[in-house]
Design an enzyme around this catalytic site. Structure first.
Site, mmCIF file in Angstrom:
data_model
loop_
_atom_site.group_PDB
_atom_site.id
_atom_site.type_symbol
_atom_site.label_atom_id
_atom_site.label_comp_id
_atom_site.label_asym_id
_atom_site.label_seq_id
_atom_site.Cartn_x
_atom_site.Cartn_y
_atom_site.Cartn_z
ATOM 1 N N SER A 260 27.395 -14.083 28.724
ATOM 2 C CA SER A 260 27.263 -13.279 29.969
ATOM 3 C C SER A 260 26.062 -13.420 30.758
ATOM 4 O O SER A 260 25.150 -14.010 30.525
ATOM 5 C CB SER A 260 27.681 -11.885 29.223
ATOM 6 O OG SER A 260 26.486 -11.520 28.560
ATOM 7 N N LYS A 261 26.177 -12.638 31.829
ATOM 8 C CA LYS A 261 25.222 -12.386 32.594
ATOM 9 C C LYS A 261 23.887 -12.015 31.791
ATOM 10 O O LYS A 261 22.626 -12.408 32.189
ATOM 11 C CB LYS A 261 25.390 -11.241 33.659
ATOM 12 C CG LYS A 261 26.231 -11.841 34.993
ATOM 13 C CD LYS A 261 25.990 -11.010 36.122
ATOM 14 C CE LYS A 261 27.102 -11.560 37.225
ATOM 15 N NZ LYS A 261 28.167 -10.962 37.145
ATOM 16 N N ARG A 262 24.030 -11.049 30.870
ATOM 17 C CA ARG A 262 22.881 -10.756 30.137
ATOM 18 C C ARG A 262 21.905 -11.727 29.574
ATOM 19 O O ARG A 262 20.793 -11.752 29.270
ATOM 20 C CB ARG A 262 23.386 -9.630 29.045
ATOM 21 C CG ARG A 262 22.433 -9.023 28.184
ATOM 22 C CD ARG A 262 23.274 -8.210 27.331
ATOM 23 N NE ARG A 262 24.297 -8.776 26.595
ATOM 24 C CZ ARG A 262 24.114 -9.615 25.383
ATOM 25 N NH1 ARG A 262 22.796 -9.578 24.916
ATOM 26 N NH2 ARG A 262 25.013 -10.351 24.907
#
Ligand code: GLU
Length: 496
Positions: A260-262
């Site tokens: 994910s973006k994380r």
């Protein structure tokens, strides 16, 4: 390992991206695996644009996806850009086809109009949740008589939605890598399959299209696995055959959580392209996101993948995204590339950084600079900060950078003076890194500590803490600029 024997006749596979954003690495993987599967069995690969979400779908995104896939070297036999026997290949243009199937479900009472308001549905779901129960909506509109439906539609022509009377039965399918998977149909509730006769939603349109387009195998990401039983139930109600299914493992970050973006990982193919990753490297990398050849071989060009690929070697467990591996592969393909081609690919970065003007005639001038860094380049965008010093008129660096450990300023000045004189003696026509090496190395060896001469020479020519070697740089800079830069270094040391 594949748990089921696959049918290999008349293979037709598809990729069905929603054009709601840039080409994602996961979508590219789905495309690649379908493409390789079709190649392996001489089948057909179809591109279908799933643009049922009118607000979020844009033709520009479709173009971006198509360009991105082509850039990666993936092509298809039928699609919105190519046509084919089952056109149109954009769902927004297939309304007529879906309508027939929706009407069949309605006529056979396998689907019904629902007029519940969003508020009602939300309140019901909240209540279920507060009781610790799954928020499955129980719609009572299935009991409405045809005349009541007509009446409601007359009052509110745009209200309502069409729900599938989802059979409350167990539904199983054989996933080609995972084996038998069973779901409890009663957990789905009566799902909404269309906003109205002309606006079907994803699960419904997908089932109709896979059937109409004679898709034999659906190969897609694991994130779609819970859609599969719903699609099978819809196909059963429509009395059409379902394709075979294979779900590719999730792509995970280094911490094994879903990418994910994380994780700060780039997921857009366009961004990789901008950073200077080569399509060869990305394809090689993407192929290993859930597949491996079962050998130690790590380098695969598309041709080799076409030969080696088999769905038996698709893994079930998550595929870890290893950014270092991608850099390694990119560096590998950069090293293997002919210098001319590599230079051409570097030019746009140099133009963008304002180091050169647009123009193809630059290749022969720039190639020797690029050559100095071909071995260590990991991505094309790095080239600008590696070779910028060749283009700068006045290098900017602190004079302290010229000082090699253990050398005083006056000794350094005489080293540079000496260097200047010695190099001036080289004839213009003999100027080369070999010649410079031949002249400077004996002096360096005489001094004992080579760094005393090589370090300041390198800094004087590049202005950098780290760079290619001084003789290579001088060779590319040419006599005039080399001498000029050494003079400037001397002046810099003399400044008070
Ligand atoms: N339109 C879906 C997506 O972009 C594809 C679903 C499918 O392959 O069935 O995720």
């Amino acid at each position: 390992m594949a748990s089921k024997k696959i049918t290999t006749e008349n293979i037709r596979v598809r990729m069905a991206p929603s054009p709601t954003g840039p080409l994602h690495i996961g979508t590219a993987r789905t495309a690649l695996f379908n493409f390789l599967f079709a190649k392996k069995y001489n089948g057909k690969f179809i591109l279908r644009t799933e643009d049922t979400d009118k607000e979020r779908s844009k033709i520009e995104w479709e173009e971006g996806i198509i360009n991105g896939l082509h850039w990666l070297g993936i092509d298809w036999d039928e699609g919105p850009d190519k046509g084919g026997a089952f056109e149109p290949y954009r769902q927004s243009q297939r309304t007529r086809i879906y309508k027939k199937y929706i009407e069949k479900l309605l006529a056979e009472k396998n689907a019904y109009w629902c007029f519940c308001s969003q508020e009602e549905i939300e309140a019901f779901k909240q209540e279920r949740l507060s009781m610790g129960k799954p928020p499955i909506y129980k719609c009572h509109c299935s009991g409405l008589k045809d005349s009541e439906v007509l009446e409601k539609q007359k009052i509110q022509p745009t209200a309502g939605a069409i729900r599938f009377k989802t059979p409350k039965i167990e539904v199983s399918f054989e996933d080609l890598t995972r084996g038998k998977i069973t779901y409890d149909g009663s957990l789905f509730g009566d799902m909404v399959i269309a906003k109205n006769l002309d606006e079907p939603l994803y699960n419904f349109a997908c089932v109709v299209d896979d059937f109409e387009m004679k898709i034999t195998h659906v190969i897609r990401g694991e994130d779609h696995i819970s859609n599969t039983p719903k699609q099978i139930l819809l196909a059963l109600a429509l009395e059409i055959k379902s394709p075979e299914f294979l779900h590719l493992p999730l792509i995970l970050g280094p911490d094994k959580a879903k990418l994910s973006k994380r994780h700060g990982t780039t997921t857009s193919i366009e961004d990789y392209k901008k950073q200077g990753y080569l399509p060869e490297a990305l394809i090689n990398f993407i192929a290993f996101l859930g597949w491996n050849p079962g050998s130690k071989e790590e380098i695969f060009l598309m041709d080799a993948l076409e030969k080696e690929f088999s769905i038996e070697k698709i893994q079930k467990s998550g595929a870890i995204f290893n950014a270092q591996k991608l850099d390694f592969l990119n560096g590998y393909f950069i090293r293997k590339m002919p210098l001319e081609k590599l230079t051409e690919l570097c030019l746009p970065y140099l133009v963008e950084a304002g180091l050169i003007n647009r123009g193809v005639e630059e290749v022969s001038k720039i190639a020797p600079m690029v050559a100095l860094y071909q071995e260590r380049l990991k991505k094309l965008s790095e080239i600008t900060e590696l070779i910028d010093f060749f283009f700068v008129k006045n290098l900017e660096y602190e004079k302290e950078l010229l000082i090699w450990k253990g050398i005083g300023e006056s000794e350094l000045l005489s080293v540079l003076d000496n260097m200047l004189k010695t190099l001036s003696n080289i004839k213009e026509g003999e100027w080369s890194k070999e010649k410079i090496n031949e002249i400077i190395m004996p002096i360096a060896n005489e001094i004992g500590d080579r760094g005393k001469i090589l370090w300041p020479m390198r800094v004087a020519l590049s202005g950098k803490k780290a760079s290619a070697g001084p003789f290579e740089i001088a060779g590319v800079l040419g006599k005039e600029k080399t001498l000029q830069r050494i003079k400037e270094a001397i002046e810099r040391l003399q400044e008070v």
